[in-house]
Scaffold this active site. Sequence first.
Site, PDB file in Angstrom:
ATOM      1  NE  ARG A  22     -25.697 -16.980 -24.945  1.00 53.33           N
ATOM      2  CZ  ARG A  22     -25.687 -16.865 -23.625  1.00 53.33           C
ATOM      3  NH1 ARG A  22     -25.357 -17.893 -22.879  1.00 53.33           N
ATOM      4  NH2 ARG A  22     -25.988 -15.729 -23.040  1.00 53.33           N
ATOM      5  CG  HIS A  58     -10.437   4.376 -19.006  1.00 49.18           C
ATOM      6  ND1 HIS A  58     -10.250   3.662 -20.159  1.00 49.18           N
ATOM      7  CD2 HIS A  58     -11.699   4.091 -18.596  1.00 49.18           C
ATOM      8  CE1 HIS A  58     -11.347   2.964 -20.433  1.00 49.18           C
ATOM      9  NE2 HIS A  58     -12.235   3.211 -19.492  1.00 49.18           N
TER      10      HIS A  58
END
Length: 498
Positions: free
Chosen positions: A47, A249
């Site tokens: 934006r 992870h």
Amino acid sequence: MAEMKPSIMVIFGASGDLAHIKIFPALYSLWEDGFFPDNFFIVGFARTKMDDGIFRKTIFDSLNVNCRKKPIDEDEFSSFSKHVFYLTSKYDDDSSYHELGGFIASKAKEYNMPKNVLYYLSTPPSVYINVINGIENAKLTSDEYKGEGFSRIVIEKPFGYDYESAKKLNGKILSVFKEEEVYRIDHYLGKETVQNILAFRFANAIFEPIWNNKFIDHIQISALESIGVGFRAGYFDKAGIIRDMMQNHMMQLLSLVAIEPPPLPDADDLRNEKVKLLKSVRPLSLNDIKNYTVRGQYDRGIIGNKQVLSYKEEEGVPPDTLTETYAAMKLFIDNYRWAGVPFYLRSGKRLKIHKTEIAIFFKKLPYSLFAKIGIENIKQNSIIITIQPNEGIAINFGAKTPGFKLDIEPVNMVFNYKSSFKLSPPDAYERLIYDVIVGDQTLFARYDDMLIAWQLITSIINGWSKTGNPIFPDYEAGSFGPKEADSLINSDGRSWNN
Ligand code: NDP
Ligand code: BG6
């Protein structure tokens, strides 16, 4: 090596932090190392009002801070930047996606290339659905639009907030893209040392035969960070360490250290094995959640001679927050290889040290020859796989001390990445972005391993909501975490490898 095809990478949220800290430095390093084909273009979609020139300048400035190729040569960058464009756009406005479609089509026509497009979602997760709707509404993945080209989507974590939201997001993505077009990033899988776990286990005759419950006593997986939440409090306070580190992870590390050898080292076979492994993790009952999991939150403390704030005092954190900045758990894998071997996992912020490692501890010998002559307590053998820093592997064993007296002391045999290969491993994002461009999904999460990991983590989160509010803070910044985490492992007669 697989060749990169001419393609266009669209980065949604290209004005943001991740794009500047990780994605552009990786793209620039790949380009400078000569991996890119001539016809490779990058389109920023966000934006913030910018033109190509301003966007390129923001990239140049951030490369000089974040790229391993710094300082950046201006002429080199000028050649790179000719591949980079920016569209000031709105995520919830179909006309922005039509404009994007037109831009891609014009580049494809100008350079006589297929519309091979990689859509990289680097916005906050709240924007993901808007972007996928925009791509869908503008029919950018339709055969009619793509022609001979391909579409791929890259999604950053967090992938959902819990099992149900991850399933919903997954459903939405798979209504627009096929699974073989979806690249769910877990940047740990791009780390050389994480990939080396498979090489270590399956390319060496000396390790695999002892990689089981006959020889291994227990395994510890630790991701300890001394940093706090920094400027990401808005995101982190909604996630906590359980979603931020454990769901992704830590579950990936657990999978790699424990899976069976896949028939082939390729995307599907490897991920099939991960699914089998994660399905074998014993579900935790409410009682197990009480006894086998710990959560903590940091108080003020000292790290590297510097006084640091408590989590509650960090900018953007509500002072009454109950979000955990530390978690530890004990898991069991119910299969033939691992029955009876506890896996202890821990991860936290603002801890005394920064290290990520997998520590494999072997059983004591059934009989000690040396105990008869008074040498007791010979240290357990262990293999420490250090993911970071000082990437490498150490094998610890007992050796006779020099001299006339018979005594046994622990010693280390160390493999270190930098000294053995004389170079530092590339950044994880370079490897992962390279794989996206060549179309290799091996190092990306698949929908099913991701969802099974969410199932386990969601059960813990739900369990925690039933076991009452913790009293936070409960560990000092600069320590090794809450006392309860020590008790979790000490009560089994073991201790953390600090
Ligand atoms: P940012 O907060 O920097 O957001 C990226 C861009 O998205 C912003 O520049 C902004 O661009 C746009 N944006 C921000 N907030 C909103 C909003 N509420 N509505 C619409 N647009 C918004 O995020 P990061 O770059 O830090 O992270 C991007 C993604 O990567 C996230 O999903 C994050 O979880 C993940 N991630 C980030 C890591 C990091 O270290 N930063 C590490 C691992 C994963 P504009 O206003 O110009 O449109
Ligand atoms: C990110 C988490 O995925 O991994 C961060 O969102 C964490 O909170 C980071 O700090 C750790 O990554 P690395 O590569 O520094 O170990």
